[in-house]
Write a protein that holds these residues in place. Structure first.
Motif, PDB file in Angstrom:
ATOM      1  N   VAL A 106       7.054  39.483  49.706  1.00 40.36           N
ATOM      2  CA  VAL A 106       6.770  39.555  48.270  1.00 40.36           C
ATOM      3  C   VAL A 106       7.600  40.693  47.713  1.00 40.36           C
ATOM      4  N   MET A 107       8.337  40.413  46.661  1.00 41.95           N
ATOM      5  CA  MET A 107       9.209  41.427  46.072  1.00 41.95           C
ATOM      6  C   MET A 107       8.775  41.732  44.643  1.00 41.95           C
ATOM      7  N   THR A 108       9.231  42.857  44.151  1.00 40.42           N
ATOM      8  CA  THR A 108       8.890  43.268  42.789  1.00 40.42           C
ATOM      9  C   THR A 108      10.144  43.229  41.929  1.00 40.42           C
ATOM     10  N   PHE A 109      10.020  42.657  40.770  1.00 40.32           N
ATOM     11  CA  PHE A 109      11.170  42.573  39.860  1.00 40.32           C
ATOM     12  C   PHE A 109      11.511  43.955  39.294  1.00 40.32           C
ATOM     13  N   ILE A 110      12.773  44.311  39.390  1.00 40.27           N
ATOM     14  CA  ILE A 110      13.253  45.553  38.775  1.00 40.27           C
ATOM     15  C   ILE A 110      14.316  45.159  37.754  1.00 40.27           C
ATOM     16  N   PRO A 111      13.983  45.295  36.458  1.00 38.62           N
ATOM     17  CA  PRO A 111      14.931  44.828  35.434  1.00 38.62           C
ATOM     18  C   PRO A 111      16.263  45.588  35.498  1.00 38.62           C
ATOM     19  N   GLN A 112      17.327  44.880  35.310  1.00 35.91           N
ATOM     20  CA  GLN A 112      18.643  45.497  35.222  1.00 35.91           C
ATOM     21  C   GLN A 112      19.370  44.889  34.020  1.00 35.91           C
ATOM     22  N   GLU A 113      20.465  45.541  33.624  1.00 31.85           N
ATOM     23  CA  GLU A 113      21.210  45.044  32.482  1.00 31.85           C
ATOM     24  C   GLU A 113      21.630  43.595  32.728  1.00 31.85           C
TER      25      GLU A 113
END
Ligand code: SF4
Length: 245
Positions: free
Chosen positions: A236-243
């Motif tokens: 299970v991964m966590t979304f990390i927003p990027q440009e």
């Protein structure tokens, strides 16, 4: 649900899970909604006991070799989506060989050959097979491939060249959310690729992405979907927003 349980109760609960007790949807819902820190610690305690039963406390290390950042897809969560105007690279065979030589002696247990759905390799899987050959020549290690969705023939060829693991994450089993995340990509095609890979001897890894609009019900759908698929490894991964995502 763990509020009135002491350590002995928690140990017994973990043992029941290890013995095959199936968690109901209500159980999952309750666990996902825990916010109280004491109860959360109890949940983590049970989870650690179950994990240790299967895996002990050993740590296995693998190194990514991200050999192409080109991709034809538009996944909404991914920095490498084709709409994002970024500098991209595709490593040549000699570059890949040099990376492998640098990895010698690094005490890793596996190499993960990762790329976007680069049309160059997807249309010429034999070129991808050469990448595997190079890794096998330079490092006597298991190889995971993370190439996106490949057809049956390509998966077979890569397996014959020594690919041992396939990582292919569904991200979600909530079809509506899937269509918003993996824009324009087949839900069932992704499942088929994992199932086919499993059949021909790959160790298969599935994964979920959190923090992308999945509420508790959507998460339950995904957990049940991932359980149904019965892959060898899950994450299970966590979304990390990027440009650009
Ligand atoms: S297929 Fe992979 S690399 Fe391409 S946009 Fe989707 S997640 Fe990113």
């Amino acid at each position: 649900m763990f509020t009135n349980m002491d350590k002995k109760d928690l140990d017994e609960y973990a043992q029941r899970v290890i013995d095959g007790m199936q968690l109901s949807e209500d159980n999952l819902r309750e666990m996902l909604l825990v916010t109280d820190s004491t109860e959360l610690e109890k949940l983590h305690y049970v989870a650690r006991k179950v994990r240790d039963h299967y895996f002990g406390n050993k740590v296995f290390l693998y190194s990514f070799v991200y050999f192409s950042t080109y991709c034809k897809n538009r996944c909404a969560f991914c920095y490498y989506n084709t709409m994002n105007k970024i500098n991209r690279y595709r490593l040549g065979f000699e570059d890949i060989r040099n990376v492998c030589r640098k990895l010698k002696g690094e005490h890793i247990h596996m190499v993960d050959l990762t790329m976007g759905e680069d049309p160059y390799f997807h249309e010429n899987p034999s070129q991808f097979a050469k990448v595997i050959d190079i890794v096998k020549e330079e490092l006597d290690l298991p190889v995971m491939i993370s190439p996106g969705v490949l057809d049956d023939n390509a998966l077979t060829m890569l397996r014959e060249h020594g690919a041992n693991f396939l990582a292919l994450y569904q991200e979600t089993y909530d079809k509506e959310l899937y269509s918003n995340l993996r824009i324009g990509q087949s839900f069932s095609g992704r499942i088929h690729a994992r199932q086919f890979a499993k059949k021909i001897g790959y160790c298969v890894e599935d994964g979920l992405l959190t923090g992308v609009g999945n509420d508790v019900e959507s998460t339950i759908t995904s957990l049940k979907g991932m359980a149904r698929e019965n892959s060898h490894m899950v994450r299970v991964m966590t979304f990390i927003p990027q440009e650009g995502t």
